[in-house]
Write a protein that holds these residues in place. Sequence first.
Motif, PDB file in Angstrom:
ATOM      1  N   ARG A  95     -11.694  -8.610 -13.580  1.00 36.22           N
ATOM      2  CA  ARG A  95     -11.677  -8.217 -14.994  1.00 36.22           C
ATOM      3  C   ARG A  95     -10.522  -8.870 -15.754  1.00 36.22           C
ATOM      4  NH1 ARG A  95     -13.533  -3.448 -12.431  1.00 36.22           N
ATOM      5  NH2 ARG A  95     -15.525  -2.732 -13.298  1.00 36.22           N
ATOM      6  N   GLY A  96     -10.257 -10.134 -15.444  1.00 40.83           N
ATOM      7  CA  GLY A  96      -9.233 -10.875 -16.154  1.00 40.83           C
ATOM      8  C   GLY A  96      -7.814 -10.614 -15.694  1.00 40.83           C
ATOM      9  N   THR A  97      -7.635  -9.794 -14.676  1.00 44.17           N
ATOM     10  CA  THR A  97      -6.303  -9.478 -14.164  1.00 44.17           C
ATOM     11  C   THR A  97      -6.126 -10.105 -12.793  1.00 44.17           C
ATOM     12  OG1 THR A  97      -6.322  -7.367 -15.331  1.00 44.17           O
ATOM     13  CG2 THR A  97      -4.712  -7.618 -13.566  1.00 44.17           C
ATOM     14  N   ARG A  98      -4.964 -10.723 -12.588  1.00 43.88           N
ATOM     15  CA  ARG A  98      -4.667 -11.343 -11.303  1.00 43.88           C
ATOM     16  C   ARG A  98      -3.592 -10.562 -10.573  1.00 43.88           C
ATOM     17  NH1 ARG A  98      -4.615 -17.850 -11.433  1.00 43.88           N
ATOM     18  NH2 ARG A  98      -6.551 -18.216 -12.559  1.00 43.88           N
ATOM     19  N   ALA A  99      -3.604 -10.711  -9.254  1.00 42.31           N
ATOM     20  CA  ALA A  99      -2.580 -10.049  -8.442  1.00 42.31           C
ATOM     21  C   ALA A  99      -2.389 -10.826  -7.161  1.00 42.31           C
ATOM     22  CB  ALA A  99      -2.983  -8.611  -8.126  1.00 42.31           C
ATOM     23  N   ALA A 100      -1.119 -10.958  -6.765  1.00 43.86           N
ATOM     24  CA  ALA A 100      -0.808 -11.556  -5.467  1.00 43.86           C
ATOM     25  C   ALA A 100      -1.039 -10.510  -4.395  1.00 43.86           C
ATOM     26  CB  ALA A 100       0.642 -12.033  -5.445  1.00 43.86           C
ATOM     27  N   VAL A 101      -1.715 -10.912  -3.314  1.00 42.62           N
ATOM     28  CA  VAL A 101      -2.084  -9.948  -2.276  1.00 42.62           C
ATOM     29  C   VAL A 101      -1.787 -10.525  -0.898  1.00 42.62           C
ATOM     30  CG1 VAL A 101      -3.920  -8.963  -3.705  1.00 42.62           C
ATOM     31  CG2 VAL A 101      -4.473 -10.785  -2.080  1.00 42.62           C
ATOM     32  N   GLU A 102      -1.776  -9.625   0.066  1.00 44.39           N
ATOM     33  CA  GLU A 102      -1.701  -9.996   1.473  1.00 44.39           C
ATOM     34  C   GLU A 102      -2.995  -9.553   2.137  1.00 44.39           C
ATOM     35  OE1 GLU A 102       0.267  -7.743   5.019  1.00 44.39           O
ATOM     36  OE2 GLU A 102       1.824  -9.043   4.156  1.00 44.39           O
ATOM     37  N   VAL A 132     -10.933  -3.544   1.703  1.00 46.06           N
ATOM     38  CA  VAL A 132     -10.446  -2.245   1.236  1.00 46.06           C
ATOM     39  C   VAL A 132      -9.103  -2.485   0.544  1.00 46.06           C
ATOM     40  CG1 VAL A 132      -9.624   0.039   1.925  1.00 46.06           C
ATOM     41  CG2 VAL A 132     -11.648  -0.945   3.029  1.00 46.06           C
ATOM     42  N   LEU A 133      -8.960  -1.963  -0.660  1.00 46.34           N
ATOM     43  CA  LEU A 133      -7.758  -2.184  -1.460  1.00 46.34           C
ATOM     44  C   LEU A 133      -6.821  -0.989  -1.386  1.00 46.34           C
ATOM     45  CD1 LEU A 133      -9.274  -3.681  -4.755  1.00 46.34           C
ATOM     46  CD2 LEU A 133      -8.642  -4.873  -2.656  1.00 46.34           C
ATOM     47  N   GLU A 134      -5.537  -1.302  -1.366  1.00 37.19           N
ATOM     48  CA  GLU A 134      -4.528  -0.247  -1.497  1.00 37.19           C
ATOM     49  C   GLU A 134      -4.614   0.342  -2.902  1.00 37.19           C
ATOM     50  OE1 GLU A 134      -0.792   1.221  -2.969  1.00 37.19           O
ATOM     51  OE2 GLU A 134      -1.318  -0.894  -3.264  1.00 37.19           O
ATOM     52  N   THR A 135      -4.332   1.638  -3.044  1.00 38.17           N
ATOM     53  CA  THR A 135      -4.603   2.358  -4.289  1.00 38.17           C
ATOM     54  C   THR A 135      -3.912   1.743  -5.485  1.00 38.17           C
ATOM     55  OG1 THR A 135      -4.872   4.407  -3.035  1.00 38.17           O
ATOM     56  CG2 THR A 135      -4.467   4.614  -5.394  1.00 38.17           C
ATOM     57  N   PRO A 169       4.949   0.109   1.286  1.00 37.58           N
ATOM     58  CA  PRO A 169       5.292  -0.127  -0.122  1.00 37.58           C
ATOM     59  C   PRO A 169       4.080  -0.604  -0.902  1.00 37.58           C
ATOM     60  CG  PRO A 169       7.005  -1.022   1.297  1.00 37.58           C
ATOM     61  CD  PRO A 169       5.888  -0.582   2.206  1.00 37.58           C
ATOM     62  N   GLY A 170       3.882  -0.028  -2.096  1.00 40.75           N
ATOM     63  CA  GLY A 170       2.713  -0.340  -2.908  1.00 40.75           C
ATOM     64  C   GLY A 170       2.891  -1.598  -3.717  1.00 40.75           C
ATOM     65  N   TYR A 171       1.810  -2.009  -4.353  1.00 43.19           N
ATOM     66  CA  TYR A 171       1.798  -3.238  -5.145  1.00 43.19           C
ATOM     67  C   TYR A 171       2.718  -3.116  -6.348  1.00 43.19           C
ATOM     68  CZ  TYR A 171       0.094  -6.690  -8.507  1.00 43.19           C
ATOM     69  OH  TYR A 171       0.013  -7.699  -9.437  1.00 43.19           O
ATOM     70  N   SER A 172       3.490  -4.168  -6.596  1.00 43.77           N
ATOM     71  CA  SER A 172       4.344  -4.259  -7.777  1.00 43.77           C
ATOM     72  C   SER A 172       4.316  -5.703  -8.253  1.00 43.77           C
ATOM     73  CB  SER A 172       5.783  -3.842  -7.458  1.00 43.77           C
ATOM     74  OG  SER A 172       6.614  -3.992  -8.590  1.00 43.77           O
ATOM     75  N   PRO A 173       3.847  -5.961  -9.474  1.00 41.70           N
ATOM     76  CA  PRO A 173       3.710  -7.355  -9.944  1.00 41.70           C
ATOM     77  C   PRO A 173       5.022  -8.121  -9.846  1.00 41.70           C
ATOM     78  CG  PRO A 173       2.662  -5.836 -11.471  1.00 41.70           C
ATOM     79  CD  PRO A 173       3.412  -4.996 -10.490  1.00 41.70           C
ATOM     80  N   GLY A 174       4.971  -9.267  -9.192  1.00 41.43           N
ATOM     81  CA  GLY A 174       6.137 -10.121  -9.064  1.00 41.43           C
ATOM     82  C   GLY A 174       7.136  -9.692  -8.027  1.00 41.43           C
ATOM     83  N   ALA A 175       6.974  -8.507  -7.442  1.00 45.05           N
ATOM     84  CA  ALA A 175       7.945  -8.010  -6.469  1.00 45.05           C
ATOM     85  C   ALA A 175       7.317  -7.744  -5.109  1.00 45.05           C
ATOM     86  CB  ALA A 175       8.609  -6.734  -6.988  1.00 45.05           C
ATOM     87  N   GLN A 176       6.160  -7.101  -5.078  1.00 44.89           N
ATOM     88  CA  GLN A 176       5.534  -6.726  -3.823  1.00 44.89           C
ATOM     89  C   GLN A 176       4.049  -7.048  -3.894  1.00 44.89           C
ATOM     90  OE1 GLN A 176       6.934  -5.426  -1.009  1.00 44.89           O
ATOM     91  NE2 GLN A 176       4.943  -5.490   0.002  1.00 44.89           N
ATOM     92  N   PRO A 177       3.525  -7.921  -3.005  1.00 42.47           N
ATOM     93  CA  PRO A 177       2.085  -8.208  -3.030  1.00 42.47           C
ATOM     94  C   PRO A 177       1.271  -6.986  -2.639  1.00 42.47           C
ATOM     95  CG  PRO A 177       3.118  -9.212  -1.108  1.00 42.47           C
ATOM     96  CD  PRO A 177       4.230  -8.675  -1.950  1.00 42.47           C
ATOM     97  N   LEU A 179      -1.764  -4.860  -0.859  1.00 43.83           N
ATOM     98  CA  LEU A 179      -2.292  -4.862   0.498  1.00 43.83           C
ATOM     99  C   LEU A 179      -3.813  -4.791   0.464  1.00 43.83           C
ATOM    100  CD1 LEU A 179      -1.728  -4.843   3.502  1.00 43.83           C
ATOM    101  CD2 LEU A 179      -1.342  -2.378   3.365  1.00 43.83           C
ATOM    102  N   VAL A 180      -4.457  -5.733   1.157  1.00 45.09           N
ATOM    103  CA  VAL A 180      -5.913  -5.797   1.225  1.00 45.09           C
ATOM    104  C   VAL A 180      -6.304  -5.858   2.696  1.00 45.09           C
ATOM    105  CG1 VAL A 180      -7.981  -7.110   0.634  1.00 45.09           C
ATOM    106  CG2 VAL A 180      -6.073  -6.999  -0.984  1.00 45.09           C
ATOM    107  N   TRP A 181      -7.038  -4.841   3.155  1.00 45.01           N
ATOM    108  CA  TRP A 181      -7.537  -4.849   4.535  1.00 45.01           C
ATOM    109  C   TRP A 181      -8.887  -5.573   4.553  1.00 45.01           C
ATOM    110  CZ3 TRP A 181      -5.332  -0.480   2.342  1.00 45.01           C
ATOM    111  CH2 TRP A 181      -4.160  -0.013   2.949  1.00 45.01           C
ATOM    112  N   ALA A 182      -9.010  -6.502   5.470  1.00 43.09           N
ATOM    113  CA  ALA A 182     -10.234  -7.282   5.588  1.00 43.09           C
ATOM    114  C   ALA A 182     -10.550  -7.497   7.061  1.00 43.09           C
ATOM    115  CB  ALA A 182     -10.086  -8.625   4.876  1.00 43.09           C
TER     116      ALA A 182
END
Length: 760
Positions: A95-102, A132-135, A169-177, A179-182
Motif C-alpha cells: 500500500r505504498g509503504t516500505r519497510a526493511a525486514v529480516e 507471517v508478520l510481526e505485529t 524487539p519490534g519494527y522501528s523505521p530506520g532503527a530495527q528491521p 521480523l518476517v517468518w517464512a
Amino acid sequence: MRATLRWAHSDLRTHRGEALFITLATAGIVASLLLAAALFGYATNPWQRTFTQARGAHVWIHTAASTDARRLARLDGVESVAGPYRTEAATVASRGTRAAVELRGTPHLPSVGRPLLTAGHWLDPARPDGVVLETRLARALLAEPGDTLTLPGTARTLTVEGIADSAEPGYSPGAQPGLVWALPSAVRAPGGQVTGLRLKDSSDTDYAVQRAVTVLGAGAVGEVSTWQQARADAQGENRLLGQVLGLFGLGALVAAGFAVHGAIGTRIRGHLRDISVLKAIGFTPGQVVRIFLLQHLAYAMLGAAAAAAVTESLGTRIPGRLGDAVGVWQGLPGHTVTLSAVPVAAVLFIGLTTGLAAWRAGRVPPVPVPRPSAPAGGRLTGLARRALGLRLPAALVLGCHKAFAGRGRSLAGVARLTLPLLLIVVALSAWTTIDRFHGSPERVGLPTALALRSDGDLSDPDVRALLAANDQVTAAYPGVELAALVPGQTGTIALRGLGTRSQPYPCTLAEGRAAHGPDEAVAGQGLLDLLHVRVGDWVRMTVGEQPQILHIVGRSIEPQNAGRVVTTSLDTLRENDPRLSPAFYQLRLRPGTDPQRVASALTTAGNGHLDVHAMTNPADGLSPLRAVVAGLIAVLALIGLVELLTAIGGSVREGERDMLALRAIGMSPRQITAITVTATTCTALAAVLAATALGLPLAHRLIDAQGSSNGIGAGIAESPSPGLLLLLDAGAVLGAAALAALPAARAARRRLADTLSAVA
C-alpha cells in the motif's frame, strides 16, 4: 453523635466551596495515580506475558551463514535453543509503504521464541510464498492476512498468512528491521543466520553472551540482542508516561495534604470560641478531633471513590494510549488490588495530615483565653515605619507588614502555596521540552529529517546525483551502521560512521567537542554508562574480526538505540576497512519543507530502488503527555486555590481584631480592604517567586535525570519562555488579589457591633 453531625453539617454549609475544591482535588490526584499504575502495567506486563507464553529466548545471536551455531546448545546455563535459522535482509512494500525486514527461514512453529498468532494462521508448506508478520511491522505496512507484499526491484511477491506477537524487539523505521517468518525455501539469498538461547537463569545473560562469542569467535558474531533490550523497547514511552503521572500525582497528594492541614489550622484559629463552647457543654477532646477528621475524610473518600469509579468505567474511552493502557490494565491480575489500594492510601494520607491539624483543636481549653491586644510580631518594623515616613500609602505598608508579621505562620502559608505552583512550573517545563523535540529536533539529536537507503541497484554516484538534483535537500550525509562487540564481549552496540571529514555530520553535543581528527568519536550517554567511560577516554570495540579503537571527545544527545551509539566519520571507519561504502544517507532539508513530499519525490525519482522514510522522533510517542500535563496543572491549580482561600479566610479573621484601631485612626473601609488584599497579594507574590526560583532548576534536574536513565543523556531540558512564566506569575498574583477583594470588602463594612463581637 447527633450533635457532632449537626455541627459538621453546619460547618459544611459555611465552607461549601472549600469542601468542593478538596473533593475535586482528591479525585484528580487519585485518577492520576490510577492512570500511572495502568501505564506501568501496560508498559511491563504485556511484554512479560508474551515472553512467558512464547517461551522467549533470552539472547538472540546473529552470525555468519557458515558458522556452526549448533555448538551453542552445549553451553553451560542454556536450557534450550531456537534455530539456527537462515536470514535474509530485504525490503518489502505494501500500500505504498516500505519497510526493511529480516526474512527468517522457519521450517516449523518454534518451541522457543514461538510467535503468538493474533490473526490468520501459521505457515503452510503448500504455499511456499506465505509469510507471517510481526505485529508492529504489520501495523506499519497496514497489512492483513491475505495481502500481497512486493519486494521492490524484484519480481518476487509474498503473501501474508498471519500476524503474530513476538518478544523480540519490534519494527522501528530506520532503527530495527521488521521480523518476517517464512519457509526456508523463501529465503533465497541468505546473508547470515540467527540463533536464540533460552537460559536456565536470566541473570546469567551477560555471561552467556560472553561464552557464546568465545565459542563462535568474535569474527563470526554480527549482532547480539538480549531480553532486557527487548523489554525496554516494548515499554517505550509508556513507562515514561507512568513515571510522570506517578511523580506529579504523589507531589499533588503531598500538596493537597498540606493544603488540608493549613485549612483546618486556620479554621481552628477562627473557631477557638466555638470549640471552647463545645467543650464547655460536654464535648471531649476526642470528639472535637473526630469532628474535623471525619468531615475531611468524608470529602477525601468521596473524591477517591468518584475517581476510582470514573477510571474503571470510563477509562477505556480515553482516546489514544491512555485508553489502551486502562483496557489492558483491567485484565491484569493485580488490577483489583491496585484499584482499591491507591484510593485507600490517598485517603489515609489526607487523614493523617487532617489528624495532625485536628489534634490542635482537641487541645483548646474549655474556657476561652482572651486574645492578646496585638499578635506576636505585630509591632511595626523599622522598615515599615520608614516607609510610612516616606508617605507611601498606609494600606500598602500595613498590608506588606501584615503578610510577614508572624514569621512562622507566614512562612508556612507561603510554603504551602509554593508547592503546587512549583509543580506547575515543573509541568510547564516538561511541556516545553516536548515542544522542543517537535519544533527543534536538531537540538535534541535529530539534525536531519529523512533517511534514504538504496536496494543496491543504484550505485552510490547515482544516488548522489538524485540527491543533488533535488533542490529541497541542503545536505546529504553518507553513513553506515555496524554492530560492534563491546569490551568483555557481553553485547553489541551501534557503531556509526556518518558524514566525512570534509562534510562532518552535525551531532548535537551536550559535552566536549565534535569529532574532527583521526580516530575521534562522540558517544551517547547510554554507551558511556554501558562501558563505564567518560569523555576523554579511549574505547576499544570489535567489528567482525577487526578491533576499532576510538577516542571519545564528546557526548552527543542520542535519542536512538537507548543512547548506546558511538558516532565517528565514515572516513575513520574506512581507515580500518577500506571496502566500506555508504549504506544510507541522512538528509537535511530546507527550513519549512514538508519531509513527506520530499520523500515521495525521491522515491519516484529512484524508480522504486530507494527507501526513504522520516527520522523517528522520540517525542511522537509522547503526545498523550500534553493532555496528562494539562490535567495535572488543573488539579494543582485546584489545590493552590484551596490554599489561597484558606490564606484569605485567615487574613480576614485575623484582621477583625485590628478593625477598631484602624477605624479609630480614620482609615476608610476601602483602605482597610486594601490592607487585606495587599497582604494576600504579597503572600502570593512570595510564593510565585519561590516557585519559579526553585521549580526551574528542579525541572532541569528531573528531566535530565529521566533523559540519562533512558540513555539520551542530560541536556534536553528546556525552561518555559519568560512570557509564559510571567503570565503564570501574574495570573497567580492578580487572581489572589481578585479573590481577596470581596471577602475583605465585606469584612471592612461590617457593623461595629459585629466587629466588637468578633474581637470579644
